[in-house]
Design a protein around this motif. Structure first.
Motif, PDB file in Angstrom:
ATOM      1  N   ALA A  81      -9.607  45.317   6.788  1.00 48.73           N
ATOM      2  CA  ALA A  81      -9.769  43.899   6.450  1.00 48.73           C
ATOM      3  C   ALA A  81     -10.961  43.289   7.179  1.00 48.73           C
ATOM      4  O   ALA A  81     -11.709  42.481   6.615  1.00 48.73           O
ATOM      5  N   TYR A  82     -11.136  43.691   8.421  1.00 49.67           N
ATOM      6  CA  TYR A  82     -12.260  43.187   9.217  1.00 49.67           C
ATOM      7  C   TYR A  82     -13.588  43.606   8.599  1.00 49.67           C
ATOM      8  O   TYR A  82     -14.490  42.779   8.416  1.00 49.67           O
ATOM      9  N   ARG A  83     -13.732  44.894   8.260  1.00 48.58           N
ATOM     10  CA  ARG A  83     -14.994  45.382   7.695  1.00 48.58           C
ATOM     11  C   ARG A  83     -15.280  44.744   6.340  1.00 48.58           C
ATOM     12  O   ARG A  83     -16.444  44.465   5.998  1.00 48.58           O
ATOM     13  N   PHE A  84     -14.239  44.506   5.567  1.00 49.53           N
ATOM     14  CA  PHE A  84     -14.428  43.932   4.237  1.00 49.53           C
ATOM     15  C   PHE A  84     -14.943  42.503   4.324  1.00 49.53           C
ATOM     16  O   PHE A  84     -15.816  42.091   3.559  1.00 49.53           O
ATOM     17  N   ARG A  85     -14.409  41.738   5.278  1.00 51.27           N
ATOM     18  CA  ARG A  85     -14.760  40.323   5.386  1.00 51.27           C
ATOM     19  C   ARG A  85     -15.966  40.069   6.277  1.00 51.27           C
ATOM     20  O   ARG A  85     -16.643  39.051   6.127  1.00 51.27           O
ATOM     21  N   TYR A  86     -16.223  40.988   7.213  1.00 49.88           N
ATOM     22  CA  TYR A  86     -17.303  40.770   8.182  1.00 49.88           C
ATOM     23  C   TYR A  86     -18.190  42.012   8.292  1.00 49.88           C
ATOM     24  O   TYR A  86     -18.110  42.761   9.262  1.00 49.88           O
ATOM     25  N   PRO A  87     -19.046  42.236   7.294  1.00 53.67           N
ATOM     26  CA  PRO A  87     -19.960  43.376   7.386  1.00 53.67           C
ATOM     27  C   PRO A  87     -20.966  43.197   8.516  1.00 53.67           C
ATOM     28  O   PRO A  87     -21.304  42.065   8.891  1.00 53.67           O
ATOM     29  N   ILE A  88     -21.434  44.308   9.049  1.00 54.54           N
ATOM     30  CA  ILE A  88     -22.448  44.259  10.107  1.00 54.54           C
ATOM     31  C   ILE A  88     -23.809  44.012   9.468  1.00 54.54           C
ATOM     32  O   ILE A  88     -24.234  44.754   8.572  1.00 54.54           O
ATOM     33  N   VAL A  89     -24.477  42.962   9.908  1.00 50.55           N
ATOM     34  CA  VAL A  89     -25.794  42.613   9.369  1.00 50.55           C
ATOM     35  C   VAL A  89     -26.810  42.669  10.500  1.00 50.55           C
ATOM     36  O   VAL A  89     -26.688  41.950  11.495  1.00 50.55           O
ATOM     37  N   GLU A  90     -27.791  43.519  10.345  1.00 51.06           N
ATOM     38  CA  GLU A  90     -28.843  43.661  11.356  1.00 51.06           C
ATOM     39  C   GLU A  90     -29.682  42.391  11.441  1.00 51.06           C
ATOM     40  O   GLU A  90     -29.916  41.719  10.427  1.00 51.06           O
ATOM     41  N   PRO A  91     -30.117  42.013  12.639  1.00 59.93           N
ATOM     42  CA  PRO A  91     -30.951  40.811  12.784  1.00 59.93           C
ATOM     43  C   PRO A  91     -32.347  41.045  12.215  1.00 59.93           C
ATOM     44  O   PRO A  91     -32.786  42.196  12.082  1.00 59.93           O
ATOM     45  N   PRO A  92     -33.069  39.965  11.877  1.00 58.12           N
ATOM     46  CA  PRO A  92     -34.437  40.111  11.360  1.00 58.12           C
ATOM     47  C   PRO A  92     -35.387  40.584  12.468  1.00 58.12           C
ATOM     48  O   PRO A  92     -35.210  40.241  13.637  1.00 58.12           O
ATOM     49  N   ILE A  93     -36.374  41.354  12.071  1.00 55.90           N
ATOM     50  CA  ILE A  93     -37.330  41.917  13.025  1.00 55.90           C
ATOM     51  C   ILE A  93     -38.640  41.134  12.997  1.00 55.90           C
ATOM     52  O   ILE A  93     -39.179  40.837  11.927  1.00 55.90           O
ATOM     53  N   ASN A  94     -39.119  40.789  14.169  1.00 52.10           N
ATOM     54  CA  ASN A  94     -40.413  40.125  14.293  1.00 52.10           C
ATOM     55  C   ASN A  94     -41.508  41.174  14.097  1.00 52.10           C
ATOM     56  O   ASN A  94     -41.632  42.108  14.903  1.00 52.10           O
ATOM     57  N   PRO A  95     -42.309  41.062  13.042  1.00 50.06           N
ATOM     58  CA  PRO A  95     -43.324  42.087  12.769  1.00 50.06           C
ATOM     59  C   PRO A  95     -44.393  42.197  13.854  1.00 50.06           C
ATOM     60  O   PRO A  95     -45.019  43.243  14.014  1.00 50.06           O
ATOM     61  N   LYS A  96     -44.573  41.127  14.607  1.00 49.91           N
ATOM     62  CA  LYS A  96     -45.599  41.148  15.653  1.00 49.91           C
ATOM     63  C   LYS A  96     -45.152  41.940  16.878  1.00 49.91           C
ATOM     64  O   LYS A  96     -45.978  42.561  17.554  1.00 49.91           O
TER      65      LYS A  96
END
Length: 281
Positions: A81-96
């Motif tokens: 239930a946890y994985r279904f409702r709260y997927p792991i999302v990687e943070p955005p990467i600063n290209p610099k």
């Protein structure tokens, strides 16, 4: 010996049951049912309770609430239930820099905005796993790890008011509530600031009215940390008794406000501001 309840029988008879979280909360927000949080708001200021009810405003969401809900899902509902409702999302990467944008930056907020409250970051996921595991390591946790029902609802009419509760964990011998906190050393102080005794007294009162059994109440407090500490508190019976009296007084007052349509602010009279006198040096 402490009285016990029969969880299976109460579920079979519909005294306690499971209900979709959004439906449960919608009944409180509309004023159809009185919940512990709504009653606390009424105790603080009847007028603000009234305004919030007629405006149907949702509680403002924030990262702390999102994280707490995610932890509740993992601890109470399980991995799937946890994985279904709260997927792991990687943070955005600063290209610099090649490193993630910092929390609170426009890039960070914009990246996660599309997920609303339904995500966890990799760091949060690791923390949640560590927090959950810490409970099993607590020397006093064993009795609470068997024969329990998570997130059960009970409804009763108390003082002429339709009331509802949603208990985090209910065993045959205890009501258990799960809390997260920033610093467990401050938890006891924060518990009063957030109205936990009033909330849990309401749970006990409604369940006792439905079952005829007065169960003890426990709080499981989990520190939000990479190396978390978990604490287990049994809430003092006299404190719960005092809060129950205040809750029932508030329900009686609410019924009068509902019948008359008059919701006072609580500031209708002149107050006296008192404080400590300055010490002579």
């Amino acid at each position: 010996m402490t009285d016990k309840i029969d969880l299976k029988r109460l579920l079979d008879e519909g005294v306690i049951f499971h209900e979709d979280e959004s439906l449960y909360h919608s009944r409180s927000r509309s004023g159809e049912m009185m919940s512990s949080h709504r009653l606390i708001k009424f105790r603080e200021c009847p007028y603000r309770y009234f305004i919030d009810t007629i405006s149907q405003n949702e509680n403002e969401w924030n990262d702390s609430l999102r994280f707490g809900s995610a932890f509740h899902a993992r601890f109470l509902e399980g991995e799937y239930a946890y994985r279904f409702r709260y997927p792991i999302v990687e943070p955005p990467i600063n290209p610099k820099t090649g490193k993630p944008f910092g929390k609170g930056t426009n890039a960070y907020n914009g990246h996660y905005a599309m997920y609303g409250d339904g995500f966890v970051t990799p760091d949060e996921d690791r923390m949640i796993a560590s927090m959950k595991d810490s409970f099993g390591d607590h020397p006093a946790s064993d009795p609470f790890l068997v024969d329990c029902e998570a997130e059960v609802v009970c409804r009763r009419r108390i003082c002429g008011v339709d009331c509802q509760i949603r208990i985090d964990m209910l065993t045959d011998f205890a009501i258990c509530d799960v809390k997260t906190c920033a610093d467990i050393m401050r938890f006891e102080r924060d518990a009063f600031a957030y109205g936990y005794p009033a909330q849990l007294a309401f749970y006990r009162d409604v369940l006792e009215d439905a079952t005829g059994v007065r169960l003890p109440v426990y709080i499981f407090a989990f520190e939000k940390s990479e190396s978390p500490i978990v604490g287990i508190w049994r809430v003092d019976e006299e404190l719960l008794d005092e809060e129950t009296v205040q809750n029932r007084n508030a329900l009686e007052e609410y019924r009068k406000c509902r019948d008359t349509g008059i919701y006072p602010t609580g500031f209708e009279t002149v107050r006296v501001l008192r404080g400590k006198k300055n010490e002579t040096r």
